[in-house]
Design a protein around this motif. Sequence first.
Motif, PDB file in Angstrom:
ATOM      1  N   UNK A   1       0.819  -1.193   0.000  1.00  0.00           N
ATOM      2  CA  UNK A   1       0.000   0.000   0.000  1.00  0.00           C
ATOM      3  C   UNK A   1       0.865   1.260   0.000  1.00  0.00           C
ATOM      4  N   UNK A   2       1.876   1.289   0.878  1.00  0.00           N
ATOM      5  CA  UNK A   2       2.745   2.462   0.942  1.00  0.00           C
ATOM      6  C   UNK A   2       3.601   2.564  -0.311  1.00  0.00           C
ATOM      7  N   UNK A   3       4.014   1.423  -0.861  1.00  0.00           N
ATOM      8  CA  UNK A   3       4.819   1.443  -2.081  1.00  0.00           C
ATOM      9  C   UNK A   3       4.051   2.072  -3.235  1.00  0.00           C
ATOM     10  N   UNK A   4       2.765   1.820  -3.294  1.00  0.00           N
ATOM     11  CA  UNK A   4       1.938   2.404  -4.347  1.00  0.00           C
ATOM     12  C   UNK A   4       1.870   3.927  -4.185  1.00  0.00           C
ATOM     13  N   UNK A   5       1.735   4.403  -2.971  1.00  0.00           N
ATOM     14  CA  UNK A   5       1.688   5.846  -2.711  1.00  0.00           C
ATOM     15  C   UNK A   5       3.019   6.512  -3.041  1.00  0.00           C
ATOM     16  N   UNK A   6       4.116   5.849  -2.698  1.00  0.00           N
ATOM     17  CA  UNK A   6       5.437   6.395  -3.009  1.00  0.00           C
ATOM     18  C   UNK A   6       5.622   6.468  -4.519  1.00  0.00           C
ATOM     19  N   UNK A   7       5.178   5.455  -5.233  1.00  0.00           N
ATOM     20  CA  UNK A   7       5.284   5.453  -6.695  1.00  0.00           C
ATOM     21  C   UNK A   7       4.434   6.579  -7.295  1.00  0.00           C
ATOM     22  N   UNK A   8       3.242   6.799  -6.761  1.00  0.00           N
ATOM     23  CA  UNK A   8       2.391   7.884  -7.246  1.00  0.00           C
ATOM     24  C   UNK A   8       3.040   9.237  -6.965  1.00  0.00           C
ATOM     25  N   UNK A   9       3.611   9.397  -5.784  1.00  0.00           N
ATOM     26  CA  UNK A   9       4.278  10.643  -5.449  1.00  0.00           C
ATOM     27  C   UNK A   9       5.470  10.887  -6.364  1.00  0.00           C
ATOM     28  N   UNK A  10       6.252   9.837  -6.619  1.00  0.00           N
ATOM     29  CA  UNK A  10       7.415   9.976  -7.495  1.00  0.00           C
ATOM     30  C   UNK A  10       6.981  10.357  -8.903  1.00  0.00           C
ATOM     31  N   UNK A  11       5.898   9.795  -9.364  1.00  0.00           N
ATOM     32  CA  UNK A  11       5.383  10.120 -10.695  1.00  0.00           C
ATOM     33  C   UNK A  11       4.995  11.597 -10.768  1.00  0.00           C
ATOM     34  N   UNK A  12       4.308  12.076  -9.759  1.00  0.00           N
ATOM     35  CA  UNK A  12       3.895  13.477  -9.766  1.00  0.00           C
ATOM     36  C   UNK A  12       5.084  14.416  -9.561  1.00  0.00           C
ATOM     37  N   UNK A  13       6.060  14.004  -8.780  1.00  0.00           N
ATOM     38  CA  UNK A  13       7.191  14.869  -8.482  1.00  0.00           C
ATOM     39  C   UNK A  13       8.187  14.947  -9.633  1.00  0.00           C
ATOM     40  N   UNK A  14       8.249  13.916 -10.462  1.00  0.00           N
ATOM     41  CA  UNK A  14       9.246  13.870 -11.530  1.00  0.00           C
ATOM     42  C   UNK A  14       8.622  13.999 -12.915  1.00  0.00           C
ATOM     43  N   UNK A  15       7.629  13.188 -13.195  1.00  0.00           N
ATOM     44  CA  UNK A  15       7.093  13.102 -14.558  1.00  0.00           C
ATOM     45  C   UNK A  15       6.344  14.362 -14.986  1.00  0.00           C
ATOM     46  N   UNK A  16       5.574  14.945 -14.126  1.00  0.00           N
ATOM     47  CA  UNK A  16       4.783  16.120 -14.502  1.00  0.00           C
ATOM     48  C   UNK A  16       5.671  17.322 -14.845  1.00  0.00           C
ATOM     49  N   UNK A  17       6.670  17.670 -14.017  1.00  0.00           N
ATOM     50  CA  UNK A  17       7.545  18.775 -14.411  1.00  0.00           C
ATOM     51  C   UNK A  17       8.338  18.497 -15.692  1.00  0.00           C
ATOM     52  N   UNK A  18       8.751  17.247 -15.882  1.00  0.00           N
ATOM     53  CA  UNK A  18       9.483  16.890 -17.106  1.00  0.00           C
ATOM     54  C   UNK A  18       8.576  17.028 -18.326  1.00  0.00           C
ATOM     55  N   UNK A  19       7.326  16.607 -18.198  1.00  0.00           N
ATOM     56  CA  UNK A  19       6.374  16.730 -19.306  1.00  0.00           C
ATOM     57  C   UNK A  19       6.098  18.201 -19.620  1.00  0.00           C
ATOM     58  N   UNK A  20       5.961  19.025 -18.591  1.00  0.00           N
ATOM     59  CA  UNK A  20       5.725  20.451 -18.804  1.00  0.00           C
ATOM     60  C   UNK A  20       6.921  21.103 -19.485  1.00  0.00           C
ATOM     61  N   UNK A  21       8.128  20.749 -19.049  1.00  0.00           N
ATOM     62  CA  UNK A  21       9.329  21.314 -19.663  1.00  0.00           C
ATOM     63  C   UNK A  21       9.451  20.858 -21.114  1.00  0.00           C
ATOM     64  N   UNK A  22       9.119  19.612 -21.384  1.00  0.00           N
ATOM     65  CA  UNK A  22       9.168  19.108 -22.754  1.00  0.00           C
ATOM     66  C   UNK A  22       8.169  19.815 -23.660  1.00  0.00           C
TER      67      UNK A  22
END
Length: 61
Positions: A1-22
């Motif tokens: 359960x916690x691993x899923x939340x950490x993965x979601x947080x990592x996705x929002x913390x890394x992927x969204x800014x990278x997509x916006x910059x791209x």
Amino acid sequence: MIQKRVAQWAMMAVAVPVAAAGARKLSHTIEARRGPSGVSRLLTKGADMLRPQKAKRRRFF
């Protein structure tokens, strides 16, 4: 359960800014080659919606 939340947080913390910059970089590239267009404006608006450009904070030290 916690691993899923950490993965979601990592996705929002890394992927969204990278997509916006791209999207912003692609928009600037398209405008440099062909001039302003509907596609370049749409990419810029999308990047602003994902991650708006904030004013730089002044340092007082």
